[in-house]
Write an enzyme that holds these catalytic residues in place. Structure first.
Site, PDB file in Angstrom:
ATOM      1  CB  SER A  89      39.187  34.809  32.994  1.00 39.93           C
ATOM      2  OG  SER A  89      39.381  35.261  34.321  1.00 39.93           O
ATOM      3  CG  ASN A  90      37.889  39.366  35.142  1.00 41.54           C
ATOM      4  OD1 ASN A  90      38.870  39.566  35.835  1.00 41.54           O
ATOM      5  ND2 ASN A  90      36.806  38.725  35.597  1.00 41.54           N
TER       6      ASN A  90
END
Ligand code: C5P
Length: 394
Positions: free
Chosen positions: A208-209
């Site tokens: 993810s980020n």
């Protein structure tokens, strides 16, 4: 902007009550019709005649000392109110508003009115941080009551903590902002995306980020407040508070986000994509947890560019460009390559701006040029984006 507006100023028993004398004066000077309600304990700190002298209105101090023609003061003024301000707000009144205990005309008035409410707490720092007060604060936020402050500073007890009432001039600014909110998105169905997508590797791991979703939520709230019907399609979010009235659609991956956007595009006129969509997903999702010994590499495949693929002739598209270099050059390229009406460009390397922060420094770019905005909180920026995007909406 607050000229001739009916503002109810509710003052409760805190040492900060003197600030509300200044506030009432500033409101009257700005043209507002101010009706003060004093709680019983507030009378120990400020006098009725200070407020009646400044506002030229009788001060309401209880349920049974009627001063209007209708002889039910709190109902009479509640129906006419454009805004209710509770300042200073003690722990006691916060609890009563939160629970709807209408044993004094302040809560009676709030319950009987459809006007927006601003509450400015003032108390000792430890009191403010107590679980009981925090529980009521959270409930007030949930029911869409605007909390102003408290600020950190020297308190009457001598400690330096959060508990100071917002200064009258700042509160005046918040009041003006609240009352001048336009309803210029009233007939618009808008889709906003927020947060980071999650691309699963196996049942326990994912890619993810750092997106917190704060910018997208701020845009969704600003649209809601300006009258739009908002669907927020979101990935991972840090905080969902204050999303009252917004239709929340939770997704995991970029592909799911694309599908949900496509489901809503037909009936919408505006798409603002602030989500941090993962550019790649894992090619072979493993249903079993991959043994660490066999996890040498992960094969990726490209995700669709959702913004690019949505037809820009059918919906007004606003995209984001989070860049760490060549900000304007890259953002301008995105404006045309993704067929957007506007790109919000922000340099994520700037301190106090971008991912996770409450503030952002952005440049708005469209066919007419660019608007360089200073560092500001994300709600303010959301309104700036809407101010500029307005011309593209019929
Ligand atoms: O190309 P880049 O990822 O920098 O573009 C950012 C903009 O495109 C953002 O508005 C983002 O939400 C959107 N985007 C998208 N699909 C992707 C990647 C980004 O819609 N796969």
């Amino acid at each position: 902007m607050i000229d001739k507006k009916n503002i109810i100023l509710c003052v409760t028993g805190s040492i900060a009550a003197y600030k509300s004398v200044y506030l009432s004066s500033a409101l009257v000077k700005s043209g507002a019709n101010v009706q003060v309600i004093l709680s019983k304990s507030a009378k120990n700190f400020v006098g009725e005649s200070s407020f009646s002298g400044i506002t030229h209105n009788p001060v309401i101090t209880g349920y049974y000392d009627s001063k209007t023609d209708l002889s039910i003061d709190h109902i009479d003024i509640a129906k006419k109110a454009d805004l209710i301000v509770v300042a200073p707000a003690t722990a006691n009144i916060l609890a009563k508003i939160s629970l709807g205990i209408s044993s004094d005309p302040i809560v009676g008035c709030i319950l009987a009115s459809k006007a927006p409410v601003i509450v400015a707490p003032a108390m000792d720092g430890d009191m403010y941080n107590s679980p009981q007060v925090q529980k009521h604060i959270n409930e007030l936020r949930r029911i869409n009551i605007h909390l102003s402050g408290p600020e950190k500073g020297r308190l009457a007890s001598g400690i330096n903590e959060f508990g100071r009432m917002t200064e009258p001039e700042d509160l005046l600014e918040e009041i003006i902002e609240k009352l001048s909110k336009k309803k210029d998105y009233e007939k618009i169905n808008a889709i906003v995306t927020a947060g980071g997508t999650i691309e699963e590797i196996d049942p326990v791991r994912y890619i993810s980020n750092k997106s917190s979703g704060k910018m997208g939520i701020a845009i969704a709230k600003a649209l809601r407040d300006r009258g739009a019907k908002v669907t927020l399609i979101h990935g991972k979010l840090e905080n969902k508070s204050d999303t009252y009235g917004i239709r929340m659609v939770s997704v995991i991956s970029a592909l799911e986000m694309k599908k949900e956007i496509e489901n809503h595009v037909e009936n919408s006129q505006l798409l603002i994509m602030s989500a941090a969509v993962a550019d790649y997903r894992v090619k072979n999702f493993s249903k079993e947890k991959i043994k660490k010994e066999s996890m040498n590499s992960i094969e990726l495949e490209k995700n669709p560019d959702i913004l690019k693929e949505i037809d820009g002739n059918k919906i007004v598209k606003v995209g984001f460009a989070a860049e760490s270099e060549k900000l304007l050059e890259n953002a301008k390229k995105k404006l045309s390559s993704k067929n957007c009406k506007m790109i919000v460009a922000n340099d994520i390397t700037l301190e106090g701006s971008g991912f996770g922060s409450d503030n952002n420094k952005a440049v708005l770019i469209d066919e007419n040029g660019q608007e360089n905005l200073p560092l500001m909180n994300k709600i303010k920026l959301a309104h700036k984006i809407l101010d500029r995007a307005k011309k593209y909406i019929n």
